[in-house]
Design an enzyme around this catalytic site. Structure first.
Site, mmCIF file in Angstrom:
data_model
loop_
_atom_site.group_PDB
_atom_site.id
_atom_site.type_symbol
_atom_site.label_atom_id
_atom_site.label_comp_id
_atom_site.label_asym_id
_atom_site.label_seq_id
_atom_site.Cartn_x
_atom_site.Cartn_y
_atom_site.Cartn_z
ATOM 1 N N HIS A 56 0.681 -1.181 -0.037
ATOM 2 C CA HIS A 56 0.001 -0.010 -0.176
ATOM 3 C C HIS A 56 0.971 1.098 -0.159
ATOM 4 O O HIS A 56 0.568 2.154 0.855
ATOM 5 C CB HIS A 56 -1.062 0.009 1.000
ATOM 6 C CG HIS A 56 -2.153 -0.579 0.751
ATOM 7 N ND1 HIS A 56 -3.006 -0.488 -0.124
ATOM 8 C CD2 HIS A 56 -2.711 -1.883 1.556
ATOM 9 C CE1 HIS A 56 -4.083 -1.392 -0.270
ATOM 10 N NE2 HIS A 56 -3.809 -2.391 0.822
ATOM 11 N N ASP A 82 -1.745 -5.560 -3.831
ATOM 12 C CA ASP A 82 -2.055 -4.409 -3.271
ATOM 13 C C ASP A 82 -0.835 -3.350 -2.757
ATOM 14 O O ASP A 82 -0.321 -3.093 -1.773
ATOM 15 C CB ASP A 82 -2.896 -4.414 -1.729
ATOM 16 C CG ASP A 82 -4.464 -4.551 -2.232
ATOM 17 O OD1 ASP A 82 -4.720 -4.933 -3.145
ATOM 18 O OD2 ASP A 82 -5.079 -4.515 -1.165
ATOM 19 N N ASN A 114 -6.742 -6.557 -5.180
ATOM 20 C CA ASN A 114 -8.001 -5.637 -5.397
ATOM 21 C C ASN A 114 -7.860 -4.292 -5.450
ATOM 22 O O ASN A 114 -8.518 -3.647 -6.319
ATOM 23 C CB ASN A 114 -9.274 -5.716 -4.298
ATOM 24 C CG ASN A 114 -8.918 -5.254 -3.094
ATOM 25 O OD1 ASN A 114 -7.859 -5.725 -2.521
ATOM 26 N ND2 ASN A 114 -9.524 -4.506 -2.344
ATOM 27 N N HIS A 115 -6.785 -3.831 -5.371
ATOM 28 C CA HIS A 115 -6.269 -2.341 -5.525
ATOM 29 C C HIS A 115 -5.688 -1.964 -6.785
ATOM 30 O O HIS A 115 -5.431 -0.843 -7.059
ATOM 31 C CB HIS A 115 -5.388 -1.967 -4.131
ATOM 32 C CG HIS A 115 -6.451 -1.332 -3.120
ATOM 33 N ND1 HIS A 115 -6.710 0.157 -2.845
ATOM 34 C CD2 HIS A 115 -6.866 -2.076 -1.926
ATOM 35 C CE1 HIS A 115 -7.617 -0.125 -1.803
ATOM 36 N NE2 HIS A 115 -7.741 -1.382 -1.349
ATOM 37 N N HIS A 164 -4.449 -12.974 -3.745
ATOM 38 C CA HIS A 164 -4.630 -11.617 -2.889
ATOM 39 C C HIS A 164 -5.760 -11.932 -1.775
ATOM 40 O O HIS A 164 -5.334 -11.857 -0.671
ATOM 41 C CB HIS A 164 -4.622 -10.483 -3.666
ATOM 42 C CG HIS A 164 -5.089 -9.449 -2.761
ATOM 43 N ND1 HIS A 164 -4.108 -8.762 -1.976
ATOM 44 C CD2 HIS A 164 -6.044 -8.689 -2.319
ATOM 45 C CE1 HIS A 164 -4.645 -7.907 -1.321
ATOM 46 N NE2 HIS A 164 -5.700 -7.639 -1.592
#
EC number: 3.1.3.16
Length: 307
Positions: A56, A82, A114-115, A164
């Site tokens: 992130h 991510d 998912n990001h 993920h």
């Protein structure tokens, strides 16, 4: 050779958290696409390997991860998605990982989270960061196009399935994952969405996910999946765990989280999983990089939303 020396210079620049030129991003993404397009939806990875969870955009914590886990190419890495959003340095984080992938394609595996999605990055920071740092959305476009080429999962020595998020009611076998057309934006539902969004839950069967995408899946689902595919365990990321890693369902599912002090305020430690050639496990726990090594972020983080 000129290409490699260029790439090495870019890697050194990115390691210092310095941006590379937009034209260099374009060329890097073109090279990455050539490599990623050859990879399977279930990418085969050989041990020994070090498995990592969410990053992130916490660039200085990624540097700390490499400090404790070893550098590429000496260490073989698998990152479970991510890479971007929420942290201050999503651009530098993703471009460094991508440059390492292009330079050492057999020593680093990147799978999609998912990001890694156009829609999500427009809400949670990566889009705005690209715009702020490059003055246009072009770099965001180059990067999000690469997201579509990332593998959906990996299998280590045929025994440890890495993804993920988690499992899907539409998928019983790894072969079913191999047939998905992954080169698209993450759909709102269906098997590709589920792999990136689902979570384990102390339940049986399938449950509705509070995330609004994917499913909650129980221990019985995991037992069936592991048996059907002759695998020992599923390794995933996607959920903050304060201790850096967490076992579920009698050690058949493992969550690994690799962003320490998540969002610069959660106070959690991070972990990476070292697997040796016999798949013996060793967890390395690490804390956020010391404040003095970080430099000053260029902007306050995006607004709070549920973690």
């Amino acid at each position: 050779m000129a290409e490699i020396s260029d790439l090495d210079r870019q890697i050194e620049q990115l390691r210092r958290c310095e941006l590379i030129k937009e034209s260099e991003v374009k060329a890097l993404c073109a090279k990455a696409r050539e490599i990623l397009v050859e990879e399977s939806n279930v990418q085969r990875v050989d041990s020994p390997v070090t498995v990592c969870g969410d990053i992130h955009g916490q660039f200085y914590d990624l540097k700390e991860l490499f400090r404790v886990g070893g550098d590429v190419p000496e260490t073989n890495y698998l990152f479970m998605g991510d890479f971007v959003d929420r942290g201050f340095y999503s651009v530098e984080t993703f471009l460094l990982l991508l440059a390492l992938k292009v330079r050492y394609p057999d020593r680093i595996t990147l799978i999609r989270g998912n990001h890694e999605s156009r829609q999500i990055t427009q809400v949670y920071g990566f889009y705005d960061e690209c715009l702020r740092k490059y003055g246009s959305v072009t770099v965001w476009r180059y990067c999000t196009e690469i997201f579509d080429y990332l593998s959906l999962s990996a299998i280590i020595d045929g025994k440890i399935f890495c993804v993920h998020g988690g499992l899907s009611p539409s998928i019983q076998t790894l072969d079913q994952i191999r047939t998905i057309d992954r080169k698209q934006e993450v759909p709102h539902d269906g098997p590709m969405c589920d792999l990136l969004w689902s979570d384990p839950e102390d339940t049986t069967g399938w449950g509705v996910s509070p995330r609004g995408a994917g499913y909650l899946f129980g221990s019985d689902v995991v037992a069936q999946f592991n048996a059907a595919n002759d695998i020992d365990m599923t390794c995933r990321a996607h959920q903050l765990v304060m201790e850096g890693y967490k076992w579920h369902f009698n050690e058949t599912v493992l969550t690994v989280w690799s962003a320490p002090n998540y969002c610069y305020r959660c106070g959690n430690v991070a972990a990476i999983l070292e697997l040796d050639e016999h798949l013996q496990k060793d967890f390395i726990i690490f804390e956020a990089a010391p404040q003095e090594t970080r430099g000053i972020p260029s902007k306050k983080p995006v607004a709070d939303y549920f973690l």
